[in-house]
Design a protein around this motif. Structure first.
Motif, PDB file in Angstrom:
ATOM      1  N   PRO A  15       0.820  -1.221   0.000  1.00 38.67           N
ATOM      2  CA  PRO A  15       0.000   0.000   0.000  1.00 38.67           C
ATOM      3  C   PRO A  15       0.851   1.268   0.000  1.00 38.67           C
ATOM      4  O   PRO A  15       0.375   2.323  -0.392  1.00 38.67           O
ATOM      5  CB  PRO A  15      -0.829  -0.108   1.281  1.00 38.67           C
ATOM      6  N   SER A  16       2.113   1.150   0.392  1.00 37.81           N
ATOM      7  CA  SER A  16       2.999   2.313   0.428  1.00 37.81           C
ATOM      8  C   SER A  16       3.687   2.587  -0.908  1.00 37.81           C
ATOM      9  O   SER A  16       4.464   3.526  -1.030  1.00 37.81           O
ATOM     10  CB  SER A  16       4.049   2.135   1.522  1.00 37.81           C
ATOM     11  N   ASN A  17       3.405   1.774  -1.934  1.00 33.20           N
ATOM     12  CA  ASN A  17       4.029   1.950  -3.243  1.00 33.20           C
ATOM     13  C   ASN A  17       3.640   3.289  -3.856  1.00 33.20           C
ATOM     14  O   ASN A  17       2.466   3.657  -3.866  1.00 33.20           O
ATOM     15  CB  ASN A  17       3.623   0.809  -4.180  1.00 33.20           C
ATOM     16  N   THR A  18       4.629   4.023  -4.380  1.00 33.33           N
ATOM     17  CA  THR A  18       4.343   5.313  -5.018  1.00 33.33           C
ATOM     18  C   THR A  18       4.439   5.248  -6.538  1.00 33.33           C
ATOM     19  O   THR A  18       4.001   6.158  -7.216  1.00 33.33           O
ATOM     20  CB  THR A  18       5.288   6.412  -4.489  1.00 33.33           C
ATOM     21  N   GLU A 169      -1.695  13.162  -1.197  1.00 32.34           N
ATOM     22  CA  GLU A 169      -2.937  12.573  -0.690  1.00 32.34           C
ATOM     23  C   GLU A 169      -2.659  11.235  -0.001  1.00 32.34           C
ATOM     24  O   GLU A 169      -3.258  10.930   1.036  1.00 32.34           O
ATOM     25  CB  GLU A 169      -3.940  12.401  -1.833  1.00 32.34           C
ATOM     26  N   GLN A 170      -1.751  10.429  -0.567  1.00 38.13           N
ATOM     27  CA  GLN A 170      -1.377   9.155   0.053  1.00 38.13           C
ATOM     28  C   GLN A 170      -0.753   9.410   1.422  1.00 38.13           C
ATOM     29  O   GLN A 170      -1.090   8.737   2.396  1.00 38.13           O
ATOM     30  CB  GLN A 170      -0.390   8.396  -0.832  1.00 38.13           C
ATOM     31  N   ILE A 171       0.125  10.379   1.516  1.00 37.66           N
ATOM     32  CA  ILE A 171       0.792  10.699   2.789  1.00 37.66           C
ATOM     33  C   ILE A 171      -0.240  11.192   3.796  1.00 37.66           C
ATOM     34  O   ILE A 171      -0.237  10.756   4.956  1.00 37.66           O
ATOM     35  CB  ILE A 171       1.905  11.740   2.556  1.00 37.66           C
ATOM     36  N   ALA A 172      -1.124  12.082   3.387  1.00 40.76           N
ATOM     37  CA  ALA A 172      -2.156  12.620   4.299  1.00 40.76           C
ATOM     38  C   ALA A 172      -3.052  11.507   4.812  1.00 40.76           C
ATOM     39  O   ALA A 172      -3.406  11.479   5.990  1.00 40.76           O
ATOM     40  CB  ALA A 172      -2.962  13.704   3.590  1.00 40.76           C
ATOM     41  N   HIS A 173      -3.425  10.585   3.928  1.00 40.10           N
ATOM     42  CA  HIS A 173      -4.281   9.466   4.318  1.00 40.10           C
ATOM     43  C   HIS A 173      -3.586   8.575   5.353  1.00 40.10           C
ATOM     44  O   HIS A 173      -4.202   8.116   6.301  1.00 40.10           O
ATOM     45  CB  HIS A 173      -4.678   8.653   3.082  1.00 40.10           C
ATOM     46  N   LYS A 174      -2.293   8.304   5.164  1.00 43.91           N
ATOM     47  CA  LYS A 174      -1.539   7.447   6.091  1.00 43.91           C
ATOM     48  C   LYS A 174      -1.336   8.115   7.434  1.00 43.91           C
ATOM     49  O   LYS A 174      -1.212   7.454   8.449  1.00 43.91           O
ATOM     50  CB  LYS A 174      -0.166   7.095   5.496  1.00 43.91           C
ATOM     51  N   MET A 175      -1.292   9.438   7.459  1.00 39.92           N
ATOM     52  CA  MET A 175      -1.044  10.171   8.704  1.00 39.92           C
ATOM     53  C   MET A 175      -2.303  10.231   9.578  1.00 39.92           C
ATOM     54  O   MET A 175      -2.218  10.544  10.745  1.00 39.92           O
ATOM     55  CB  MET A 175      -0.580  11.598   8.414  1.00 39.92           C
TER      56      MET A 175
END
Length: 176
Positions: A15-18, A169-175
């Motif tokens: 899920p952390s793949n960019t 958006e991926q970073i914000a979602h994970k935070m």
């Protein structure tokens, strides 16, 4: 210019793949190729044989006699060039190894066809905004950041911004 994401098998399900944001934004201009140590991808090896393909590769501090031991004991630093917008005209495609830094070293070391490619590096002082993984290389960028930087240097600002927006958006979602 094509972006080739040579992707570690494990990366395809993380899920952390960019790298997925690069493919989502660039669509057919991004090629995702799962790496296989035993059976190199024929499409990639044919592309390397028939086109001008470079490898995005971290630049190390320039010291005339320094040997890059962690990558390949015979590989000298002077094989890499700084990536500037006028340099892109030398390539039809760039390979980005899409994996963790540890996996990327293994992929490079176990793939003789990558060692024959001209290496290019991103000349940037920008710190990575991607801090979701452990053991990150100091000064290293994630796959999405690398692709966005390349695209911005060739004037594809809209694509670069779209990739960075997906990453943010991926970073914000994970935070959360």
């Amino acid at each position: 210019m094509k972006i080739i994401l040579l992707t570690h098998q494990k990366e395809l399900t993380r899920p952390s793949n960019t790298g997925r944001w690069v493919k989502a934004v660039l669509e057919e201009r991004a090629l995702v190729i799962p790496w296989d140590r035993v059976n190199p991808n024929s499409e990639l090896t044919q592309l390397i044989a028939s086109a001008k393909v470079g490898l995005l590769f971290p630049e190390l501090p320039a010291q005339p006699s320094l040997v890059v031991g962690s990558i390949d004991s015979a590989e000298r630093i002077d094989t890499s060039i700084r990536l500037e917008s006028d340099t892109f005209s030398n390539f039809d495609a760039l390979v980005i190894i899409d994996s963790t830094w540890q996996e990327a070293r293994k992929i490079y070391n176990r793939s003789p066809y990558l060692k024959q490619l001209k290496k290019v590096s991103i000349d940037t002082k920008v710190e990575s905004i991607y801090q979701l993984r452990r053991n990150q290389l100091e000064g290293g960028l994630c796959t999405a950041e690398c692709a966005a930087h390349i695209l911005s240097q060739v004037g594809e600002l809209e694509s670069a911004e779209s990739i960075m927006k997906c990453l943010q958006e991926q970073i914000a979602h994970k935070m959360q």
